[in-house]
Design an enzyme around this catalytic site. Structure first.
Site, PDB file in Angstrom:
ATOM      1  N   GLU A 155      -0.002  -2.425  -7.861  1.00 19.35           N
ATOM      2  CA  GLU A 155      -0.596  -3.759  -7.906  1.00 19.35           C
ATOM      3  C   GLU A 155      -1.867  -3.764  -8.744  1.00 19.35           C
ATOM      4  OE1 GLU A 155      -2.367  -7.055  -4.713  1.00 19.35           O
ATOM      5  OE2 GLU A 155      -1.816  -5.036  -4.045  1.00 19.35           O
ATOM      6  N   GLU A 256      -0.292 -14.422   0.895  1.00 23.04           N
ATOM      7  CA  GLU A 256      -1.435 -13.550   1.109  1.00 23.04           C
ATOM      8  C   GLU A 256      -2.720 -14.339   0.840  1.00 23.04           C
ATOM      9  OE1 GLU A 256      -1.506  -8.915   0.366  1.00 23.04           O
ATOM     10  OE2 GLU A 256      -2.546  -9.921  -1.266  1.00 23.04           O
TER      11      GLU A 256
END
Length: 278
Positions: A155, A256
């Site tokens: 990520e 998120e």
């Protein structure tokens, strides 16, 4: 399309945090979700007691939700020590100790997707040394994940909020993905495309989607600025999710974002039927 054609899951490490950990899976199910993901829940314990692992596993099973993603140990999240695998010494050792524990926990729940946060630059250690250690640890993790037929995620964070993280662009994350795959020969490392982080870096999200969907195994969203729910910022998330789908992405999209109040009230933007994974 957009929100109506996307398989959403909820991240229980940023939503429902007003509740004790073991109550969050049931709260997500009560809100209509059937899939969840987690950062490593024990920020000070890469290898917690088996009773703690068993209790969380039971809470997820009893709630009737599916675990679809789990972070490896990365220290305190959110916090100043985001990521452990590029930090020499005890933190690197803690990361490695966590890998088999996390894999055993997740695979018992049918989850084989794992996110490894790269970590921040630390003072007194050359960047090249940290990058070499990170590649070594990611290779270790990818091989372990490969033994269960799983996927390792890389990520990119964002520079304004994580200025010491060296992975703050999609191209840089893809470089790491390619390096790990080359080192292992397994081709089981993929990009985690977090549209919030990429937008905070000022990247052209449409171009990122067009270029990297084929190397993407998970997507996460929050609106920007502010990291709030869709509709609270300026991102055209329905159009971006449509673009992902049109480029062939069929995986989950993790929610998120930071709720502005009770988490149970943070999903008015999403029709209840779309909260169940199909």
């Amino acid at each position: 399309m957009g929100f109506t054609e996307t398989r959403f899951n909820v991240n229980l490490s940023i939503l429902f945090t007003e509740l004790p950990l073991l109550e969050r899976p049931a709260a997500a199910r009560a809100a209509g979700f059937t899939a969840v993901e987690l950062w490593w829940p024990w920020v000070d314990a890469p290898t917690p007691e088996s009773s703690e692992l068993d209790a969380l596993r039971a809470a997820i099973e009893d709630a009737g939700v599916r675990l679809v993603g789990l972070n490896f140990y990365a220290g305190q999240l959110p916090g100043p020590d985001r990521g452990a695998l590029s930090v020499p010494g005890a933190e690197s050792q803690r990361f490695r100790a966590n890998v088999p524990v996390a894999i055993a926990f997740a695979t018992a729940l049918g989850c084989t997707t794992f996110n490894a946060l790269y970590g921040n630059r630390v003072e007194g250690v050359e960047a090249a040394v940290q990058d070499a250690l990170a590649l070594e640890n990611l290779t270790f993790a990818a091989r372990a994940v490969g033994r269960v037929g799983g996927t390792l995620l890389i990520e990119a964070l964002n520079a304004p909020e994580s200025p010491r993280c060296p992975i703050v662009s999609a191209p840089r994350a893809i470089e790491v993905v390619d390096a790990v795959n080359a080192a292992t020969g397994l081709d089981n490392t993929r990009f985690l495309m977090d549209l919030y982080h990429l937008s905070m870096n000022g990247e052209d999200l449409e171009a990122v989607i067009d270029r990297y969907t084929g190397k993407t195994a998970h997507v996460q969203i929050a609106d920007a600025p502010g990291r709030g729910a869709p509709g609270t910022g300026t991102l055209d998330l329905p159009a971006l999710l449509d673009r992902l789908k049109n480029n062939g992405y069929e995986g989950y999209t993790g929610l998120e974002y930071k709720p502005s109040g009770p988490s149970a009230d943070a999903f008015a933007w999403l029709p209840a039927p779309r909260r169940a994974a199909h």
